[in-house]
Enzyme design. Structure first.
Site, PDB file in Angstrom:
ATOM      1  N   PRO A 179       0.790  -1.237   0.000  1.00  0.00           N
ATOM      2  CA  PRO A 179       0.000   0.000   0.000  1.00  0.00           C
ATOM      3  C   PRO A 179       0.827   1.295   0.000  1.00  0.00           C
ATOM      4  O   PRO A 179       0.790   2.079   0.951  1.00  0.00           O
ATOM      5  CB  PRO A 179      -0.846  -0.136   1.261  1.00  0.00           C
ATOM      6  CG  PRO A 179       0.026  -0.924   2.186  1.00  0.00           C
ATOM      7  CD  PRO A 179       0.760  -1.901   1.302  1.00  0.00           C
ATOM      8  N   CYS A 180       1.528   1.537  -1.101  1.00  0.00           N
ATOM      9  CA  CYS A 180       2.356   2.742  -1.200  1.00  0.00           C
ATOM     10  C   CYS A 180       1.521   4.019  -1.092  1.00  0.00           C
ATOM     11  O   CYS A 180       2.061   5.079  -0.772  1.00  0.00           O
ATOM     12  CB  CYS A 180       3.174   2.720  -2.490  1.00  0.00           C
ATOM     13  SG  CYS A 180       2.211   2.481  -3.985  1.00  0.00           S
TER      14      CYS A 180
END
Length: 181
Positions: A137-138
């Site tokens: 989940p950048c």
């Protein structure tokens, strides 16, 4: 070398494409407006060109991503193939996966977790080269100023939408109180 394949599929947020190997999910796109854009994203990302297409090969991933988009999935049950990658990138991606849904962390925090507090830019590069966005989940990584910075594919509007979806960003576009670290 592992055998690889790809497919493109529709989700409630748009078209996505993915590449997998015998070891697991290797690449995926963010949701795009058309299947052509989703495949073009992969074609520009995968070194050596796209492998053979296998329709339906990513049905378990498609189901999990739909559950995420509906708000019912908070964790992933997927094998990931992150080879080849540098040890620092792997540590940054692992640290990124530890950020809870609905919270954000800074690039500095990510660099520290990856083993080099002075490598905030390196942490940013790891996020820019994230091959499996949403799962890694950048979008939960923000600037030390609290601002949204850098996001591939559809860009910052999608990053904001993902954070709003996870209740980390309010409807006015401000970060909610979270452990921004």
């Amino acid at each position: 070398m592992n055998q690889t394949w790809y497919d493109v599929f529709e989700t409630s947020w748009g078209w996505m494409s993915a590449v997998g190997s015998d070891k697991g999910l290797r690449y995926c796109s963010l949701p795009e407006e058309t299947p052509i854009k989703a495949v073009e994203f992969l074609a520009n990302t995968v070194k050596g060109g796209l492998p053979e297409q296998r329709e339906g090969a990513f049905e378990p991933f498609r189901q999990q991503i739909e559950e995420y988009f509906s708000g019912s999935r908070t964790e992933w049950d997927l094998e990931l193939d992150l080879e080849p990658s540098t040890p620092f990138f792997r540590r940054a991606w692992d640290a990124c996966q530890s950020i809870p849904r609905g919270e954000t962390r800074t690039y500095r925090w990510l660099a520290e977790q990856a083993g080099n507090v002075a490598a905030s830019r390196g942490a940013g590069q790891a996020m820019a080269r994230n091959r499996i966005p949403i799962v890694i989940p950048c979008h939960r990584v923000i600037g030390s100023d609290g601002g949204l910075h850098g996001f591939a594919g559809p860009g910052l509007p999608l990053k904001a939408r993902l954070l709003q979806h996870e209740h980390a960003l309010n409807t006015q576009g401000s970060l909610m109180d979270s452990a921004a670290g």
